[in-house]
Design an enzyme around this catalytic site. Structure first.
Site, mmCIF file in Angstrom:
data_model
loop_
_atom_site.group_PDB
_atom_site.id
_atom_site.type_symbol
_atom_site.label_atom_id
_atom_site.label_comp_id
_atom_site.label_asym_id
_atom_site.label_seq_id
_atom_site.Cartn_x
_atom_site.Cartn_y
_atom_site.Cartn_z
ATOM 1 N N LYS A 195 43.669 27.967 -18.545
ATOM 2 C CA LYS A 195 43.346 28.245 -17.143
ATOM 3 C C LYS A 195 42.619 27.035 -16.565
ATOM 4 O O LYS A 195 41.552 26.651 -17.038
ATOM 5 C CB LYS A 195 42.477 29.492 -17.043
ATOM 6 C CG LYS A 195 42.018 29.779 -15.619
ATOM 7 C CD LYS A 195 41.298 31.112 -15.509
ATOM 8 C CE LYS A 195 40.754 31.316 -14.106
ATOM 9 N NZ LYS A 195 40.063 32.597 -13.957
ATOM 10 N N ARG A 205 39.526 34.233 -4.171
ATOM 11 C CA ARG A 205 38.059 34.376 -4.135
ATOM 12 C C ARG A 205 37.608 35.050 -2.851
ATOM 13 O O ARG A 205 36.570 35.703 -2.823
ATOM 14 C CB ARG A 205 37.393 33.020 -4.342
ATOM 15 C CG ARG A 205 37.605 32.551 -5.779
ATOM 16 C CD ARG A 205 36.974 31.220 -6.062
ATOM 17 N NE ARG A 205 37.476 30.729 -7.339
ATOM 18 C CZ ARG A 205 37.350 29.479 -7.761
ATOM 19 N NH1 ARG A 205 36.713 28.603 -7.008
ATOM 20 N NH2 ARG A 205 37.835 29.127 -8.934
ATOM 21 N N ARG A 217 33.410 25.728 -11.074
ATOM 22 C CA ARG A 217 33.757 26.284 -12.384
ATOM 23 C C ARG A 217 34.200 25.207 -13.378
ATOM 24 O O ARG A 217 34.889 25.490 -14.349
ATOM 25 C CB ARG A 217 34.860 27.325 -12.227
ATOM 26 C CG ARG A 217 34.548 28.474 -11.278
ATOM 27 C CD ARG A 217 35.333 29.726 -11.674
ATOM 28 N NE ARG A 217 35.448 30.729 -10.624
ATOM 29 C CZ ARG A 217 34.456 31.502 -10.176
ATOM 30 N NH1 ARG A 217 33.235 31.361 -10.660
ATOM 31 N NH2 ARG A 217 34.691 32.408 -9.247
ATOM 32 N N GLU A 233 43.436 24.878 -26.429
ATOM 33 C CA GLU A 233 42.947 26.156 -25.898
ATOM 34 C C GLU A 233 43.862 27.321 -26.323
ATOM 35 O O GLU A 233 43.392 28.362 -26.753
ATOM 36 C CB GLU A 233 42.912 26.107 -24.358
ATOM 37 C CG GLU A 233 41.676 25.457 -23.770
ATOM 38 C CD GLU A 233 40.451 26.379 -23.817
ATOM 39 O OE1 GLU A 233 40.549 27.495 -24.348
ATOM 40 O OE2 GLU A 233 39.398 25.957 -23.313
ATOM 41 N N LYS A 248 47.802 29.136 -16.169
ATOM 42 C CA LYS A 248 47.406 29.400 -14.786
ATOM 43 C C LYS A 248 46.756 28.172 -14.184
ATOM 44 O O LYS A 248 45.890 27.600 -14.819
ATOM 45 C CB LYS A 248 46.422 30.577 -14.809
ATOM 46 C CG LYS A 248 45.860 30.938 -13.472
ATOM 47 C CD LYS A 248 44.865 32.067 -13.629
ATOM 48 C CE LYS A 248 44.238 32.308 -12.277
ATOM 49 N NZ LYS A 248 42.987 32.963 -12.369
ATOM 50 N N SER A 274 47.077 32.882 -6.044
ATOM 51 C CA SER A 274 46.921 33.229 -4.627
ATOM 52 C C SER A 274 47.242 32.065 -3.687
ATOM 53 O O SER A 274 47.889 32.261 -2.658
ATOM 54 C CB SER A 274 45.511 33.743 -4.383
ATOM 55 O OG SER A 274 44.551 32.786 -4.790
ATOM 56 N N TYR A 313 51.883 37.621 -6.480
ATOM 57 C CA TYR A 313 51.680 38.443 -5.281
ATOM 58 C C TYR A 313 53.010 38.681 -4.571
ATOM 59 O O TYR A 313 53.080 39.456 -3.630
ATOM 60 C CB TYR A 313 50.650 37.766 -4.370
ATOM 61 C CG TYR A 313 49.340 37.546 -5.110
ATOM 62 C CD1 TYR A 313 48.435 38.581 -5.260
ATOM 63 C CD2 TYR A 313 49.066 36.325 -5.732
ATOM 64 C CE1 TYR A 313 47.268 38.407 -5.995
ATOM 65 C CE2 TYR A 313 47.908 36.138 -6.462
ATOM 66 C CZ TYR A 313 47.015 37.180 -6.596
ATOM 67 O OH TYR A 313 45.879 37.009 -7.333
#
Ligand code: PBG
Length: 326
Positions: A195, A205, A217, A233, A248, A274, A313
């Site tokens: 990610k 968000r 982040r 990872e 992602k 998004s 979405y």
């Protein structure tokens, strides 16, 4: 195979030829619809940057989930927006937390639908970070226990699968242990394994009211410049017990999806996030491109890169297109 002997256009000359040589297919089976759950009754707050998406109270989530199920979509991914936020994200693992309540309602009222729950603290902390903050630093190990408690509370509410999206080191192992010790050895983990720290999460968000109140982040999500690190990872999460691994965002990471698909033999999910949705919606609204075509091209590209499933979405709109084609 050089021109004029080989003419690639021979097999493109009509739709039947094109169908016969098509290498990648998108199906409703590939789609997962994200949903945002809020407290209250009859709530349907539009999310400005995500047209067609809403913050929904439990009663409306149930209705929306039924619509998705009836379109043939096999799964939904649930995010919760609590009324109360605090430094230790207590609403994330409360027995009567928003996600826990929603899961119970979905499992009771909507048959034949996989309910996946996002496991993270950012929607539940007052500072908006995905972990516990100690002296201004996001503490990895102090967060692990809270993530495990959150995942366990989702399993107790009846979730079909948990999906940790926090990017703390070691969280898949912690969650796996907590689930196994409490009789949930059959609950799978879909880990947000690679990610990236991405500008494309911005509309989310707003939707989830989870933007960090200070800093960013970058100490826990990955640097978009790295790809070998994605393999490290992902490998870690596989060794810690992940059942499905996720990359992602999707469109900004098609190379990573490909690479992970080549190196790992677990199912691979990709999150068409998004901002990737919002860009196409905005351009379509301006008349700058055809949104439906851009949607289908994006989804087939993610599939072609190697994703077995796509969180998007666009799930409902794409399912409608695919159902017409059948
Ligand atoms: C929570 C989480 C985020 C997304 C999924 N889970 C936001 C973030 O990391 O800030 C983003 C999804 C999207 O943009 O559609 N950690």
């Amino acid at each position: 195979m050089l021109f004029p002997d080989y003419r690639p256009r021979r097999l493109r000359q009509n739709e039947n030829f094109r169908r016969m040589i098509r290498e990648t297919r998108l199906s409703v089976d590939d789609l997962i619809l994200p949903l945002f759950s809020v407290e209250g009754k009859g709530v349907r707050n539009p999310i400005a940057s995500m047209p067609g998406h809403f913050q929904l109270s439990v009663d409306n989530i149930v209705k929306e989930a039924m619509v998705a199920r009836d379109l043939g979509i096999p799964a939904v991914m649930l995010f919760g927006i609590p009324d109360k936020k605090d430094p230790l994200a207590t609403s994330a693992y409360a027995k009567n937390g928003i996600v826990q309540k929603t899961v119970r309602a979905l499992k009771k009222k909507v048959k034949d639908l996989v309910v996946i729950t996002d496991v993270c603290l950012c929607e539940y902390t007052d500072h908006g970070h995905c972990g516990v903050v100690q002296d201004g630093i996001i503490s990895n190990d102090a967060t692990l226990d809270l993530l495990a408690r959150t995942a366990l509370s989702h399993a107790e509410a009846g979730t079909d699968m948990v999906a940790p999206s926090d990017m703390m080191d070691g969280r898949v192992a912690g969650i796996r242990d907590a689930l196994d010790e409490n009789g949930f050895e059959s609950t799978p983990i879909m880990s947000y394994a690679a990610k990236y720290c991405s500008a494309f999460y911005y509309p989310f968000r707003q939707a989830a009211e989870s933007a960090p109140k200070f800093g960013d982040r970058r100490t826990y999500q990955m640097d978009p410049a790295n790809s070998l690190e994605a393999i490290r990872e992902v490998t870690m999460d596989v060794e810690e017990g992940a059942d499905i691994i996720m990359v992602k965002p999707a469109l900004a990471c098609l190379d990573i999806i490909w690479r992970v698909r080549e190196e790992i033999d677990l199912p691979v999910a990709a999150y068409n996030v998004s901002g990737e949705f919002a860009m196409i919606k905005a351009a379509d609204k301006l008349g700058w491109l055809n949104g439906k075509q851009a949607m289908m091209e994006s989804l087939i590209a993610i599939k072609r890169a190697g994703a077995d499933m796509i969180l998007t979405y666009f799930a409902k709109e794409a399912a409608k297109e695919l159902n017409i084609d059948d």
